[in-house]
Write a protein that holds these residues in place. Structure first.
Motif, short mmCIF file in Angstrom:
data_model
loop_
_atom_site.label_atom_id
_atom_site.label_comp_id
_atom_site.label_asym_id
_atom_site.label_seq_id
_atom_site.Cartn_x
_atom_site.Cartn_y
_atom_site.Cartn_z
N LYS A 1 -20.95 -16.09 -6.10
CA LYS A 1 -19.79 -16.93 -5.79
C LYS A 1 -19.89 -18.36 -6.37
O LYS A 1 -19.63 -18.55 -7.54
CB LYS A 1 -19.57 -16.96 -4.28
N GLU B 1 -27.23 -12.96 6.70
CA GLU B 1 -26.50 -14.14 6.21
C GLU B 1 -26.83 -15.29 7.18
O GLU B 1 -26.66 -15.12 8.38
CB GLU B 1 -24.99 -13.91 6.27
N PHE C 1 -21.66 -8.89 6.17
CA PHE C 1 -20.99 -8.33 4.99
C PHE C 1 -21.87 -8.57 3.77
O PHE C 1 -22.32 -9.71 3.53
CB PHE C 1 -19.62 -8.97 4.74
N HIS C 2 -22.13 -7.48 3.01
CA HIS C 2 -23.02 -7.63 1.86
C HIS C 2 -22.44 -7.02 0.58
O HIS C 2 -23.13 -7.02 -0.43
CB HIS C 2 -24.38 -7.03 2.18
N GLY C 3 -21.22 -6.47 0.63
CA GLY C 3 -20.62 -5.99 -0.61
C GLY C 3 -19.95 -4.64 -0.48
O GLY C 3 -19.88 -4.06 0.61
N GLU D 1 -17.66 -13.01 6.00
CA GLU D 1 -16.54 -12.11 6.34
C GLU D 1 -16.52 -11.81 7.84
O GLU D 1 -15.46 -11.56 8.42
CB GLU D 1 -16.65 -10.79 5.56
N THR E 1 -22.75 -9.58 -9.95
CA THR E 1 -21.95 -9.75 -8.73
C THR E 1 -22.86 -9.90 -7.51
O THR E 1 -24.05 -9.57 -7.57
CB THR E 1 -21.05 -8.52 -8.47
N GLY E 2 -22.23 -10.34 -6.41
CA GLY E 2 -22.99 -10.51 -5.18
C GLY E 2 -23.58 -9.19 -4.69
O GLY E 2 -24.74 -9.13 -4.28
N ALA E 3 -22.77 -8.14 -4.73
CA ALA E 3 -23.27 -6.84 -4.26
C ALA E 3 -24.48 -6.40 -5.06
O ALA E 3 -25.46 -5.89 -4.51
CB ALA E 3 -22.15 -5.79 -4.35
N ILE F 1 -24.76 -15.72 -0.51
CA ILE F 1 -23.68 -15.51 -1.48
C ILE F 1 -22.44 -16.32 -1.13
O ILE F 1 -21.80 -16.90 -2.00
CB ILE F 1 -23.42 -13.99 -1.63
N GLN F 2 -22.10 -16.38 0.16
CA GLN F 2 -20.91 -17.16 0.55
C GLN F 2 -21.28 -18.59 0.98
O GLN F 2 -20.47 -19.50 0.89
CB GLN F 2 -20.15 -16.45 1.69
N ASP G 1 -28.99 -13.80 2.60
CA ASP G 1 -27.82 -13.64 1.73
C ASP G 1 -27.03 -14.95 1.75
O ASP G 1 -26.33 -15.26 2.70
CB ASP G 1 -26.98 -12.47 2.26
#
Ligand SMILES: Cc1ncc(COP(=O)(O)O)c(C=O)c1O
Length: 441
Positions: free
Chosen positions: A280, A218, A150-152, A223, A122-124, A253-254, A251
Motif C-alpha cells: 500500500k 495486524e 484481513f490479509h488478502g 478491514e 501485492t500485499g497478499a 500493509i495498511q 502485517d
C-alpha cells in the motif's frame, strides 16, 4: 504537459459515469466491485475529478495507499526518470540499483535488527511469502491468525483472514494448518486476557506450539474495523513466540508508512517483530510490496524460492524511494497526528449531535474510524446507516470508505499531505451527509 493541466477528452455519451458503469458491468465480472460509479479522470493531492468534471475530496487514499497524496511531484518525477531509463528487466534476472537502495532503506527504518528484505508485487503476496519464509525457517506447518483480521484475497491469505462475509464465503476449501484466535477488543467484550487464554487453549486442543511456524497479526486491524491491539498484547505475543520458537509476523500493509503517526504501527508498542509485511503506502500506488525480517529467518528460503516476474519492479522501487523521502522531508508522521486530532474532534462533535447513532471513535494518527450503532449500543451495529452515508458522500463530492467485521464502521484515511482547508471542507461534507442519512432512517 502536466497531466493535471491536460484538457479533458471531449464528453461523449460513452464517457459519463453512468455509461462507464454500465460498460464496466458488461465487461468485468461482478466480483470486482466498485464503491461508487465515479470514473476518475485525474487526481492531485487529496482531490479527484471524474470524467464529468465533478470534484471529490478523497478521504480514502485508494485504501491507505496515497499517503503522500495523488501525483506528488517528487514521486511522479522519480518514476518518470526511471521509466526513461528502463521499466523491466526482472529483479531475478538482471537486478538494478534502485532495488538494492530500497532494500537498504527498508532494512534501516524497519524496527528489526539485522534485517533483510525481499520484494513482491501485492500485499497478499507479501503475506504468502512471510508464511513461506516462516515455514522454511522453523520446518513447521501451523499458522495462527486472528478473528477480524484481513490479509488478502489469495487462497492462503483468505484462509488467514478472519472474516467470512465478502472475503471467504463460497471460496473454500482453504489451506490446512491455519487456526484463529480471538482478537482482543474490550469494546466488544473480548479482553486481552480472554484472547491470551484462548490462544493457550488453542495450543491444547488444536495444535501444539512446537508445530506452529508463525503468528500473524495486524497491529491495528484495518478491514476488521480499525481496532488497535491493546497495550501489552504484542509484547505478550512476542514472549509466547520467543518461548516456543514461533515467528511473529506483523502485517503493516495498511498501517505502515506514517499513517498512524509513526513510520510503522508496531513502533507504538516498542515490540520487535521477526517479520513485517509492507505494501500500500510503500510506493504511493505503484504495485510493489516488501517482506522485511531478521536475517537468520529471511535467509532460510533457498535462492530462487522467493520472488516473481514483477517482484520489485524498478518503477515501484523508484516510487518507494521518493515516497520515503517525502515522508521524511514533509514530516508526514507528525502531520498524521495533527490530522488525526482534527478528524477526531469533528467526529466527537458528530457524536454530540447524534449520541444514539455514533458509537466508538478509534484513532491512531490518521487511521481513524467511527462505529455507527443503534440506540448508542455497541451490540446493535448499524451497517445500513454506514451504507447510506458511503453511498451518499460521493454525490456531495466526498469519497468515503467503510469497514468492520459488522459492516458498521466508517474509516477515514486522508492523504497525509491534505491541506487544512480541504480537510475541513471534507469534514463539513461528512457532517452534512451524516445528518441527511441519519434523519432518513
Ligand atoms: C492488513 C492487510 N493485509 C493484506 C492486504 C492485502 O493487500 P493486497 O490487496 O495488496 O493484496 C490488505 C489489503 O487491504 C491489508 O489491509
Amino acid at each position: 504537459m502536466n497531466i493535471n493541466t491536460m484538457p479533458r477528452p471531449a464528453d461523449t455519451a460513452s464517457q459519463t459515469n453512468a455509461a462507464l458503469q454500465a460498460r464496466k458491468e458488461a465487461a468485468m465480472a461482478k466480483g470486482l466491485g466498485n464503491l461508487a460509479p465515479v470514473y476518475v479522470e485525474r487526481a492531485s493531492g487529496a482531490e479527484l475529478w471524474d470524467v464529468e468534471g465533478n470534484r471529490y475530496i478523497d478521504f480514502g487514499s485508494g485504501i491507505a495507499v496515497v499517503n503522500t497524496g495523488h501525483c506528488h511531484p517528487r514521486v511522479v518525477a522519480a518514476v518518470r526518470e526511471q521509466l526513461e531509463r528502463f521499466h523491466h528487466t526482472c529483479l531475478m534476472v538482471s537486478p538494478y540499483p534502485v532495488a538494492v537502495e530500497l532494500a537498504e532503506r527498508l532494512n534501516a527504518i524497519a524496527p528489526i535488527t539485522d534485517a533483510r528484505t525481499i520484494f513482491v508485487s501485492t500485499g497478499a503476496e507479501a503475506i504468502e511469502n512471510a508464511i513461506k519464509i516462516a515455514r522454511a525457517h522453523t520446518g513447521r506447518p501451523g499458522v495462527i491468525a486472528f478473528s477480524g483480521g484481513f490479509h488478502g484475497r489469495t487462497n492462503l491469505t483468505m484462509g488467514l483472514t478472519g472474516k467470512v462475509a465478502g472475503y471467504k464465503a463460497g471460496f473454500g476449501p482453504f489451506p490446512g494448518e491455519i487456526y484463529h484466535a480471538p482478537f482482543p477488543i474490550a469494546y466488544h467484550g473480548v479482553s486481552m486476557a480472554d484472547s491470551l487464554k484462548a490462544l493457550e487453549m488453542l495450543f491444547k486442543v488444536d495444535i501444539e506450539p512446537s508445530r506452529v511456524a508463525a503468528i500473524v497479526i495486524e497491529p491495528i486491524q484495518g478491514e476488521g474495523g480499525f481496532y488497535p491491539v491493546p497495550e501489552g498484547f504484542l509484547a505478550a505475543l512476542r514472549k509466547i513466540c520467543d518461548v516456543h520458537g514461533i515467528v511473529l509476523v506483523c502485517d503493516e500493509i495498511q498501517t505502515g508508512f506514517a499513517r498512524t503517526g509513526r513510520m510503522f504501527a508496531v513502533e507504538h508498542d516498542g515490540v520487535e517483530p521477526d517479520i513485517m509485511t509492507m505494501a500500500k503506502g510503500l510506493a504511493g500506488g505503484f504495485p510493489i510490496a516488501a517482506v522485511t525480517g531478521k536475517a537468520e529467518i529471511m535467509n532460510a528460503a533457498g535462492a530462487g524460492g522467493l520472488g516473481g516476474t514483477y517482484a520489485g519492479s524498478p518503477l515501484g522501487c523508484a516510487a518507494a524511494l521518493a515516497v520515503l523521502d517525502v515522508i521524511e522531508e514533509e514530516n508526514l508522521a507528525e502531520r498524521a497526528v495533527t490530522i488525526g486530532e482534527t478528524i477526531t474532534a469533528a467526529l466527537q462533535k458528530l457524536r454530540q449531535a447524534h449520541p444514539d447513532r455514533v458509537g466508538e471513535i478509534r484513532s491512531k494518527g490518521a487511521m481513524i474510524a467511527v462505529g455507527l450503532v443503534k440506540n448508542g449500543d455497541p451490540d446493535q451495529p448499524d451497517p445500513g446507516l454506514v451504507k447510506a452515508i458511503v453511498a451518499e458522500a460521493p454525490k456531495h463530492g466526498l469519497i468515503l470508505l467503510s469497514c468492520g467485521i459488522r459492516g458498521n464502521v466508517i474509516r477515514i484515511l486522508v492523504p497525509l499531505t491534505i491541506e487544512e482547508a480541504i480537510l475541513e471542507e471534507g469534514l463539513g461534507v461528512l457532517a452534512k451527509v451524516f445528518d441527511k442519512a441519519a434523519s432518513a432512517g
